[in-house]
Design a protein around this motif. Structure first.
Motif, PDB file in Angstrom:
ATOM      1  N   SER A 445      13.072 -64.053  35.238  1.00 40.07           N
ATOM      2  CA  SER A 445      11.638 -64.148  35.537  1.00 40.07           C
ATOM      3  C   SER A 445      11.043 -65.489  35.114  1.00 40.07           C
ATOM      4  N   HIS A 446      11.774 -66.266  34.306  1.00 36.10           N
ATOM      5  CA  HIS A 446      11.285 -67.607  33.945  1.00 36.10           C
ATOM      6  C   HIS A 446      11.276 -68.520  35.179  1.00 36.10           C
ATOM      7  N   GLN A 447      12.206 -68.283  36.099  1.00 34.16           N
ATOM      8  CA  GLN A 447      12.236 -69.044  37.347  1.00 34.16           C
ATOM      9  C   GLN A 447      11.556 -68.288  38.489  1.00 34.16           C
ATOM     10  N   ASN A 448      11.773 -66.981  38.522  1.00 34.26           N
ATOM     11  CA  ASN A 448      11.198 -66.138  39.572  1.00 34.26           C
ATOM     12  C   ASN A 448      10.437 -64.997  38.900  1.00 34.26           C
ATOM     13  N   PRO A 449       9.151 -65.219  38.580  1.00 34.89           N
ATOM     14  CA  PRO A 449       8.396 -64.263  37.753  1.00 34.89           C
ATOM     15  C   PRO A 449       8.369 -62.834  38.265  1.00 34.89           C
ATOM     16  N   VAL A 450       8.517 -62.647  39.577  1.00 33.89           N
ATOM     17  CA  VAL A 450       8.428 -61.292  40.115  1.00 33.89           C
ATOM     18  C   VAL A 450       9.731 -60.515  39.901  1.00 33.89           C
ATOM     19  N   ARG A 451      10.758 -61.215  39.437  1.00 36.79           N
ATOM     20  CA  ARG A 451      12.081 -60.599  39.311  1.00 36.79           C
ATOM     21  C   ARG A 451      12.045 -59.356  38.414  1.00 36.79           C
ATOM     22  N   PHE A 452      11.232 -59.361  37.373  1.00 41.24           N
ATOM     23  CA  PHE A 452      11.166 -58.212  36.471  1.00 41.24           C
ATOM     24  C   PHE A 452      10.687 -56.956  37.186  1.00 41.24           C
ATOM     25  N   LEU A 453       9.755 -57.125  38.110  1.00 41.71           N
ATOM     26  CA  LEU A 453       9.200 -55.983  38.841  1.00 41.71           C
ATOM     27  C   LEU A 453      10.168 -55.449  39.888  1.00 41.71           C
ATOM     28  N   GLU A 454      11.232 -56.176  40.134  1.00 43.79           N
ATOM     29  CA  GLU A 454      12.190 -55.772  41.159  1.00 43.79           C
ATOM     30  C   GLU A 454      13.253 -54.820  40.619  1.00 43.79           C
ATOM     31  N   ILE A 455      13.071 -54.359  39.388  1.00 43.10           N
ATOM     32  CA  ILE A 455      13.948 -53.303  38.859  1.00 43.10           C
ATOM     33  C   ILE A 455      13.448 -51.994  39.462  1.00 43.10           C
ATOM     34  N   GLU A 456      13.998 -51.656  40.599  1.00 38.94           N
ATOM     35  CA  GLU A 456      13.476 -50.542  41.389  1.00 38.94           C
ATOM     36  C   GLU A 456      13.561 -49.214  40.645  1.00 38.94           C
ATOM     37  N   GLN A 457      14.575 -49.059  39.798  1.00 34.05           N
ATOM     38  CA  GLN A 457      14.736 -47.816  39.062  1.00 34.05           C
ATOM     39  C   GLN A 457      13.532 -47.530  38.170  1.00 34.05           C
ATOM     40  N   ILE A 458      12.840 -48.581  37.742  1.00 36.42           N
ATOM     41  CA  ILE A 458      11.657 -48.421  36.888  1.00 36.42           C
ATOM     42  C   ILE A 458      10.371 -48.494  37.694  1.00 36.42           C
ATOM     43  N   PHE A 459      10.258 -49.528  38.536  1.00 37.27           N
ATOM     44  CA  PHE A 459       8.971 -49.828  39.169  1.00 37.27           C
ATOM     45  C   PHE A 459       8.831 -49.310  40.592  1.00 37.27           C
ATOM     46  N   GLY A 460       9.902 -48.746  41.156  1.00 38.95           N
ATOM     47  CA  GLY A 460       9.810 -48.298  42.540  1.00 38.95           C
ATOM     48  C   GLY A 460       9.465 -49.463  43.450  1.00 38.95           C
ATOM     49  N   ASP A 461       8.418 -49.301  44.253  1.00 36.17           N
ATOM     50  CA  ASP A 461       8.041 -50.356  45.202  1.00 36.17           C
ATOM     51  C   ASP A 461       6.831 -51.168  44.744  1.00 36.17           C
ATOM     52  N   LEU A 462       6.508 -51.141  43.454  1.00 35.61           N
ATOM     53  CA  LEU A 462       5.351 -51.889  42.954  1.00 35.61           C
ATOM     54  C   LEU A 462       5.484 -53.387  43.210  1.00 35.61           C
ATOM     55  N   ALA A 463       6.713 -53.891  43.283  1.00 36.79           N
ATOM     56  CA  ALA A 463       6.922 -55.322  43.532  1.00 36.79           C
ATOM     57  C   ALA A 463       6.416 -55.740  44.906  1.00 36.79           C
ATOM     58  N   LYS A 464       6.162 -54.755  45.773  1.00 41.75           N
ATOM     59  CA  LYS A 464       5.674 -55.048  47.125  1.00 41.75           C
ATOM     60  C   LYS A 464       4.148 -54.966  47.212  1.00 41.75           C
ATOM     61  N   ASN A 465       3.513 -54.581  46.109  1.00 38.40           N
ATOM     62  CA  ASN A 465       2.054 -54.452  46.105  1.00 38.40           C
ATOM     63  C   ASN A 465       1.438 -55.761  45.627  1.00 38.40           C
ATOM     64  N   LYS A 466       0.876 -56.525  46.548  1.00 38.86           N
ATOM     65  CA  LYS A 466       0.385 -57.862  46.219  1.00 38.86           C
ATOM     66  C   LYS A 466      -0.713 -57.840  45.157  1.00 38.86           C
ATOM     67  N   THR A 467      -1.579 -56.836  45.212  1.00 38.99           N
ATOM     68  CA  THR A 467      -2.676 -56.755  44.243  1.00 38.99           C
ATOM     69  C   THR A 467      -2.133 -56.636  42.819  1.00 38.99           C
ATOM     70  N   PHE A 468      -1.146 -55.757  42.648  1.00 37.06           N
ATOM     71  CA  PHE A 468      -0.559 -55.592  41.324  1.00 37.06           C
ATOM     72  C   PHE A 468       0.269 -56.817  40.932  1.00 37.06           C
TER      73      PHE A 468
END
Length: 496
Positions: A445-468
Motif C-alpha cells: 500500500s506504500h506504492q498502491n494505497p488501495v492494495r490493503f482494501l483489495e483483501i476481498e476476504q475482509i473487505f468484500g467489494d469495498l475497494a470498488k466503492n469510490k466514496t469509501f
C-alpha cells in the motif's frame, strides 16, 4: 510474612474471610453444560453466572464440564485439574478495590487431544442439555469475504477423513449429535458466547455446512432437535498478567495459578430458545428476550468497535493499555464522535434503551485504570474483528449517505498498524491468522494505497466503492505523513 494458600477444594476453608468461596456442596453438583473453550471470558461470564445461581439459589443441576480442544488448552487443563476446577475471579472496581471470589461451577474438564472419545461421549450424554462455545470469531471457519464455510482448512479436511479423532468443534459436535440421534437420547442447545453478530445463527450455519458433507443423514435431526439461540455477551476481561497473580497472593493470601480479572459490569442477553431446558440465569441478571439483534448491534458497533478504535489509534501512538488511550482527550473526543455521528445512526429502533447513558458508561469502562486491558490483546486477530465491529457501520452509512469518515480513518489506521511499527519506532508482532496477507498488503500500500482494501476476504467489494476509497486514501495519506495525534486533532476540528 504470611504464606499464601494454594487454591484447591481442600483448602477452601483455610482462605481468609475477604475471599468469597462456594458455600454449596460441589460433590452434589450435576453436570448439564459442556463448554468448549475455557478461556478467561468464559470464566468471567457464563461460569460466573452459573456459580451465582448455585450460590444464591442452591441450583446444583447446572454444573459445567470444560473441554479443551487445542494443544494450547493443555495449560488451563493442567491448572484447573490441579485446583479441582476452582479459580479466582477478581473484579476490579472503579475505585480500585478488588473483589475476589472463588468460582466453583466448573466441576469437570476433559482435554480432547488426549481422549477424543471421552469428549464425544460426554457431549452425547443425555444429562447434557447445553453445549456452549467460546471459540473466538475465527473459530467458526467462515471466509470473512464470502461468508462461506472453508472446507479447504486442513483440520477440516482431516476431520472429514478421521471422524472419530476430530480436531475441530464441528467434528466433535457432528459425532456427538450422531450418537444422540442413534441412541434416541434427545436434542440439546448449542449456545454460542462469542462476539459475533447472530452468533447462534453463525454456529448453526457452520455446523450444518460441515454436517451436510460429513454426516448428511444428521441434517434433518439437527433441524428438529437442536436449537442455536443468539446471544449478546459483555464483560471486559483482560489477559491475566503476573501482577494479577502477585496481587492475589499479597492482598488475599491466595495462590491461584491462573486467576481471572474483569470489570464490575456484566451483561448477557439471550434469545429464549432452549430445546432441553436451561438454568434460570435470569435470577442472577441475565436477560431472556425474543430478539437479541438490537442489543448485539449496540454492543458490537459501540463497545467492540470502540475497543478497535482505541486499540488502533493507541497502538500507533505507543500506548500500551486501553485506559491510557481512553483518557487521552483527543482520542476520547474522536471515539465519542464516532459513536454519536456514525455508529449510533446505524442501530435503528432500540426501544427503551437509553443510548446516551450506554455510551457514557462505555467511556467510563474504557477509562478504568485498574483493568489495564492490553492494546495488544485488542489488536490481535483484527481480520476477524473489523468485518464484524467496524465495517457494518461503514456499509450502512454508505447506503444512507451518512458520515463514515472516522470509521474510514480507523481502517486506514489498521493498514498503518500492519507496518508493524509505531510512530516512535517501536516494533510489535502482528498476531493474526491472516498476518502474512495483512503485512504484505500494508507493505504494497506504500506504492498502491488501495492494495490493503483489495483483501476481498475482509473487505468484500469495498475497494470498488469510490466514496469509501477516497475517504480511506485521504486518511492513509494523513497517517503516513503525520503523527496519529495530529491527524485525530485535525479530524476532530474538521468534522466537529
Amino acid at each position: 510474612m504470611k504464606t499464601s494458600i494454594a487454591l484447591n477444594q481442600e483448602n477452601l476453608s483455610k482462605l481468609p474471610a475477604n475471599v468469597k468461596v462456594p458455600s454449596y456442596n460441589r460433590d452434589q453438583v450435576k453436570t448439564s453444560i459442556v463448554h468448549i473453550g475455557v478461556g478467561n471470558f468464559h470464566r468471567s461470564h457464563e461460569a460466573y453466572y452459573t456459580n451465582e445461581l448455585m450460590e444464591r439459589y442452591g441450583v446444583l443441576d447446572c454444573g459445567i464440564c470444560g473441554i479443551g480442544l487445542l494443544d494450547y488448552d493443555r495449560r488451563i487443563y493442567n491448572i484447573l485439574k490441579d485446583q479441582d476446577g476452582l479459580y479466582t475471579l477478581v473484579i476490579k472496581e472503579l475505585d480500585g478495590s478488588l473483589n475476589a471470589r472463588v468460582i466453583g461451577s466448573i466441576v469437570e474438564f476433559i482435554f480432547a487431544p488426549e481422549n477424543p472419545i471421552a469428549v464425544i461421549e460426554k457431549m452425547a450424554n443425555p444429562d447434557i442439555k447445553i453445549i456452549s462455545l467460546t471459540i473466538t470469531e475465527g473459530g467458526y471457519n467462515l471466509n470473512e469475504g464470502t461468508g462461506e464455510f472453508d472446507f479447504s482448512n486442513p483440520v477440516i479436511v482431516e476431520d472429514m477423513k478421521n471422524p472419530m479423532s476430530p480436531k475441530t468443534v464441528f467434528g466433535y459436535l457432528a459425532q456427538a449429535l450422531k450418537l444422540r440421534m442413534q441412541r434416541g437420547t434427545g436434542g440439546c442447545t448449542i449456545q454460542s458466547c462469542d462476539n459475533i453478530q447472530g452468533n447462534g445463527d453463525v454456529a448453526k450455519k457452520s455446523l450444518l455446512n460441515y454436517v451436510e458433507k460429513a454426516e448428511p443423514e444428521l441434517m434433518g435431526w439437527i433441524e428438529e432437535n437442536v436449537s442455536f439461540p443468539n446471544a449478546m455477551v459483555d464483560r471486559i476481561t483482560p489477559v491475566t498478567v503476573a501482577t494479577d497473580i502477585a496481587n492475589l497472593q499479597e492482598e488475599f493470601l491466595l495462590d491461584d495459578q491462573w486467576p481471572v480479572v474483569c470489570e464490575p459490569f456484566i451483561q448477557w442477553v439471550i434469545e429464549d430458545d432452549f430445546k432441553a431446558g436451561r438454568p434460570a440465569w435470569e435470577k442472577v441478571g441475565a436477560q431472556f428476550v425474543e430478539n437479541v439483534v438490537p442489543f448485539e448491534n449496540m454492543k458490537l458497533r459501540l463497545l467492540n468497535a470502540g475497543h478497535s478504535v482505541l486499540g488502533m489509534l493507541g497502538a500507533l501512538h505507543g500506548y500500551k493499555t486501553i485506559d491510557e488511550a481512553a483518557r487521552d482527550e483527543d482520542f476520547k473526543t474522536f471515539l465519542r464522535a464516532f459513536m454519536d455521528a456514525e455508529a449510533s445512526a446505524t442501530l435503528g429502533n432500540l426501544g427503551d434503551i437509553d443510548l446516551e447513558k450506554y455510551k457514557d458508561s462505555l467511556i467510563a469502562r474504557f477509562q478504568n485504570i485498574y483493568i489495564k486491558d492490553l492494546i495488544s490483546r485488542i489488536c490481535l486477530e483484527s481480520s476477524a474483528k473489523f468485518p464484524i465491529f467496524v465495517l457494518p457501520t461503514i456499509k450502512a452509512q454508505l447506503k444512507t449517505g451518512g458520515s463514515f469518515a472516522r470509521a474510514a480513518f480507523v481502517v486506514a489506521a489498521w493498514c498503518r498498524y500492519n507496518d508493524g511499527q509505531d510512530e516512535n519506532g517501536n516494533t510489535y508482532p502482528i498476531e493474526d491468522a491472516m498476518s502474512n496477507e495483512l503485512i504484505r498488503a500494508a507493505a504494497l500500500s506504500h506504492q498502491n494505497p488501495v492494495r490493503f482494501l483489495e483483501i476481498e476476504q475482509i473487505f468484500g467489494d469495498l475497494a470498488k466503492n469510490k466514496t469509501f476509497v477516497d475517504a480511506f486514501l485521504t486518511s492513509l495519506n494523513m497517517l503516513r505523513t503525520k503523527k496519529v495525534k495530529d491527524c485525530v486533532k485535525e479530524l476532530n476540528t474538521k468534522l466537529g
